[in-house]
Structure formats: structure tokens, C-alpha cells
Design a protein around this motif. Structure first.
Motif, PDB file in Angstrom:
ATOM      1  N   MET A   1      -6.908  11.024  38.801  1.00 28.47           N
ATOM      2  CA  MET A   1      -7.704  11.414  39.950  1.00 28.47           C
ATOM      3  C   MET A   1      -7.881  10.138  40.714  1.00 28.47           C
ATOM      4  O   MET A   1      -7.776   9.104  40.032  1.00 28.47           O
ATOM      5  CB  MET A   1      -9.254  12.031  39.638  1.00 28.47           C
ATOM      6  N   ILE A   2      -8.338  10.161  42.012  1.00 26.82           N
ATOM      7  CA  ILE A   2      -8.526   9.001  42.779  1.00 26.82           C
ATOM      8  C   ILE A   2      -9.980   9.312  43.476  1.00 26.82           C
ATOM      9  O   ILE A   2     -10.332  10.548  43.971  1.00 26.82           O
ATOM     10  CB  ILE A   2      -7.684   9.046  44.104  1.00 26.82           C
ATOM     11  N   GLU A   3     -10.863   8.251  43.402  1.00 31.63           N
ATOM     12  CA  GLU A   3     -12.357   8.514  43.885  1.00 31.63           C
ATOM     13  C   GLU A   3     -12.137   7.579  45.361  1.00 31.63           C
ATOM     14  O   GLU A   3     -11.861   6.407  45.291  1.00 31.63           O
ATOM     15  CB  GLU A   3     -13.137   7.783  42.978  1.00 31.63           C
ATOM     16  N   VAL A   4     -12.563   8.375  46.294  1.00 36.49           N
ATOM     17  CA  VAL A   4     -12.628   7.408  47.525  1.00 36.49           C
ATOM     18  C   VAL A   4     -14.116   6.800  47.571  1.00 36.49           C
ATOM     19  O   VAL A   4     -15.085   7.370  47.624  1.00 36.49           O
ATOM     20  CB  VAL A   4     -12.723   8.672  48.950  1.00 36.49           C
ATOM     21  N   ILE A   5     -14.153   5.551  47.746  1.00 39.62           N
ATOM     22  CA  ILE A   5     -15.229   4.626  47.728  1.00 39.62           C
ATOM     23  C   ILE A   5     -15.707   4.568  49.172  1.00 39.62           C
ATOM     24  O   ILE A   5     -16.888   4.593  49.393  1.00 39.62           O
ATOM     25  CB  ILE A   5     -15.067   3.174  46.880  1.00 39.62           C
ATOM     26  N   LEU A  62     -10.057   2.899  47.456  1.00 41.50           N
ATOM     27  CA  LEU A  62      -9.868   3.922  46.641  1.00 41.50           C
ATOM     28  C   LEU A  62     -10.092   3.310  45.063  1.00 41.50           C
ATOM     29  O   LEU A  62      -9.596   2.321  44.933  1.00 41.50           O
ATOM     30  CB  LEU A  62      -8.479   4.208  46.789  1.00 41.50           C
ATOM     31  N   ALA A  63     -10.542   4.178  44.228  1.00 36.40           N
ATOM     32  CA  ALA A  63     -10.613   3.809  42.963  1.00 36.40           C
ATOM     33  C   ALA A  63      -9.760   4.705  41.914  1.00 36.40           C
ATOM     34  O   ALA A  63      -9.770   5.848  42.281  1.00 36.40           O
ATOM     35  CB  ALA A  63     -12.270   3.937  42.256  1.00 36.40           C
ATOM     36  N   PRO A  65      -9.766   5.857  38.476  1.00 33.84           N
ATOM     37  CA  PRO A  65     -10.358   6.003  36.937  1.00 33.84           C
ATOM     38  C   PRO A  65      -9.321   6.048  35.941  1.00 33.84           C
ATOM     39  O   PRO A  65      -9.331   5.455  34.677  1.00 33.84           O
ATOM     40  CB  PRO A  65     -11.055   7.218  36.928  1.00 33.84           C
ATOM     41  N   GLU A 100      -9.031  -0.728  41.635  1.00 37.36           N
ATOM     42  CA  GLU A 100      -9.576  -0.362  42.950  1.00 37.36           C
ATOM     43  C   GLU A 100      -8.623  -0.975  43.764  1.00 37.36           C
ATOM     44  O   GLU A 100      -8.202  -2.115  43.702  1.00 37.36           O
ATOM     45  CB  GLU A 100     -10.868  -0.812  43.237  1.00 37.36           C
ATOM     46  N   GLY A 145     -17.273   9.222  47.873  1.00 35.87           N
ATOM     47  CA  GLY A 145     -17.717  10.024  47.101  1.00 35.87           C
ATOM     48  C   GLY A 145     -16.618  11.368  46.658  1.00 35.87           C
ATOM     49  O   GLY A 145     -16.690  11.843  45.848  1.00 35.87           O
ATOM     50  N   THR A 146     -15.839  11.366  47.581  1.00 29.58           N
ATOM     51  CA  THR A 146     -14.731  12.550  47.469  1.00 29.58           C
ATOM     52  C   THR A 146     -13.794  12.193  46.317  1.00 29.58           C
ATOM     53  O   THR A 146     -13.355  10.918  46.124  1.00 29.58           O
ATOM     54  CB  THR A 146     -13.746  12.511  48.683  1.00 29.58           C
ATOM     55  N   ILE A 147     -13.439  13.157  45.363  1.00 28.02           N
ATOM     56  CA  ILE A 147     -12.689  13.316  44.324  1.00 28.02           C
ATOM     57  C   ILE A 147     -11.342  13.892  44.513  1.00 28.02           C
ATOM     58  O   ILE A 147     -11.611  15.076  44.862  1.00 28.02           O
ATOM     59  CB  ILE A 147     -13.432  13.533  42.865  1.00 28.02           C
TER      60      ILE A 147
END
Length: 287
Positions: A1-5, A62-63, A65, A100, A145-147
Motif C-alpha cells: 500500500m501507499i500512504e499519502v503524507i 508518499l510513504a 510501508p 518515502e 492520511g489517505t491509504i
């Protein structure tokens, strides 16, 4: 997945759109610069229609995990990535788990595309994962915070493309053919359209590029009944200032279309930022 920082000024999920629903009033939508998204997907071994991220004027963080193969195309942005990631425009690179990716503002152009091997796997709506800014269909505009889930990579093509050339910098020249309503304008209007440059307005968005420049005068008064519109249509409202329809354009419109952009010119138009200038050049198809 990608986390929007951080999403930057405006970021959405886009694929190649949802064709076939214009009769229901649903726009095609999809990537404004479809050629850039297609290239980004090819670079990481995805089918060209997989969903990616469309960044408007960079600025995103973009992070990841889990580790992922990434490619970035379109408007060239400075990239900050984990050491030894080898991040750069137009070439696939690996972001390790916990890494990131940060984007600066593009040095030219407007829209940058991020593809991840496996594609962005948000829930499709009417067969597409595109965010439509006009109708509101598709996933929400990206926020902190969007995943974003990533699809499976099993069965994808091997990553075999090393480097893709960036588009050359230069004046924006938009190739057009005469539109279906060019007879609504005074003789010489097409020549006037192609005679001098236009400037991109601050009011431009994914629906259309609004231009300021030579006024295109009509030979007929009144308005047309609403009729079908296509991406790349150059529509002219009563002000005489043309508007180039982009991916989120409405399926129908009532202003006359003086010209229509070629597919290649549509990608160029999608990268025009406010304040930029562009010229039209007329191509008359052979009979």
C-alpha cells in the motif's frame, strides 16, 4: 500500500477513464495526460490501463510501508527518495519498505504521474478507478492520511525498460483539425486561431484549458442545442476566448467547436500551466 503524507496542491487517482457512458451524462475522465500515464505503467511492467497517481504541480510526499517498484513521468519534478533508490524521471526504481518519496515543484509542465507495480487498487466505479472532478465519481481527491491499496504483481510483465526519454522542452504547439462548427465563425477565424499565441488562464483545470488571446468572431448569433463533445474540442463561448476540453469535460456542450486537437496535442495541452503560452497549427486532412 501507499500512504499519502502530503498530497501537494491537487492529487487524484487516475487510469484511462470510463468510456461508453456519455449517453448517461457520465464524462470519460481519466488521466489528463494519458500518454504519460501509459508510459509510467509500461516502465514498471503494468498494463497501460492500470491506475496511478496524478499530481498537479508536485509537492507530494508518499510513504511505502512495503517495498515497491515505482516510475514517475509527465511534468519533471525534483525527487527525494531513500538512499540508493536510484529515483529519477522516466526510469523504474525500487523504494524499500518504510521508504518515502518526496516531490518538488515541476521545472516545467503541470501534471506528474506516479505508477506503482501492481497499480493503485481502489474500488472501481463504472469500470474505472479515475477521480472525476466534474461528476464526483470515483475515489475522493487525495488528502493527508489517505491509504491507497496496491494490486497484485503476479503475472505482470518483467521490468525490461531501462530509460524513457523525457519530452523535449520548447514552445507549446497544438496541432488541430477544423472542428464540426467552424462554419459558425467569420471567414479567417481558423487563421486567426493559428496566427498568434494564447495565454493559459488561472481558471484552467481538469475540465478545460481556458485561453486568453485573439478574439474569435462568430458569423452566426445564438447558441447551438447541446451536442456531444470530445476531449480536445476547442469550444468558443460568446467571449470569443477558446477553451480546450480536457479529461473531465462534460459529455455535451452548446458552444460551437472551431477546431479539435490531435491526440498528441491533447497531452501537450494537459501540461500547460497558468501563464504559459501556446500556439495552434492547422492540419487539414487529405480527402
Amino acid at each position: 500500500m501507499i500512504e499519502v503524507i502530503k498530497p501537494g496542491p491537487y492529487a487524484t487517482v487516475q487510469d484511462l477513464g470510463r468510456p461508453g457512458y456519455a449517453h448517461l451524462g457520465v464524462p470519460h475522465s481519466g488521466a489528463a495526460d494519458a500518454a504519460a500515464l501509459r508510459l509510467a505503467n509500461r516502465l514498471v511492467g503494468n498494463p497501460e490501463g492500470h491506475a496511478g497517481i496524478e499530481l498537479t504541480f508536485g509537492g507530494a510526499r508518499l510513504a511505502f510501508p512495503a517495498g515497491a517498484w515505482i516510475s514517475v513521468t509527465g511534468a519533471p519534478c525534483p525527487l527525494t527518495a531513500p538512499p540508493r533508490a536510484g529515483a529519477g524521471m522516466g526510469a523504474p526504481f525500487w523504494v524499500p519498505a518504510g521508504g518515502e518519496l518526496r516531490f518538488g515543484a515541476p521545472v516545467r509542465g503541470l501534471r506528474t504521474y506516479v505508477a506503482v507495480r501492481g497499480g493503485i487498487a481502489v474500488e472501481p466505479v463504472l469500470g474505472s478507478r479515475s477521480t472525476d472532478s466534474l461528476s464526483g465519481l470515483g475515489p475522493a481527491v487525495l488528502r493527508a492520511g489517505t491509504i491507497l491499496p496496491v494490486g497484485p504483481v503476479d503475472g505482470l510483465a518483467e521490468i525490461s525498460v531501462d530509460v524513457a526519454p523525457l519530452r523535449e522542452q520548447g514552445a507549446a504547439v497544438l496541432r488541430v483539425v477544423p472542428g464540426p462548427r467552424d462554419d459558425w465563425f467569420v471567414p479567417g477565424a481558423l487563421k486567426e486561431l493559428c496566427g498568434r499565441p494564447y495565454q493559459v488562464s488561472q481558471d484552467s483545470n481538469r475540465v478545460g484549458v481556458r485561453l486568453s488571446g485573439p478574439v474569435l468572431e462568430r458569423a452566426r448569433q445564438g447558441e447551438l442545442p447541446s451536442e456531444g463533445m470530445v476531449a480536445g474540442a476547442v469550444q468558443v463561448p460568446p467571449s470569443g476566448q477558446p477553451i480546450i476540453f480536457l479529461a473531465d469535460h462534460p459529455p455535451t456542450g452548446g458552444y460551437p467547436v472551431i477546431a479539435v486537437l490531435s491526440a498528441a496535442a491533447l497531452s501537450i495541452a494537459a501540461q500547460l500551466r497558468p501563464g504559459a503560452t501556446a500556439r495552434f497549427t492547422l492540419h487539414t486532412p487529405r480527402p
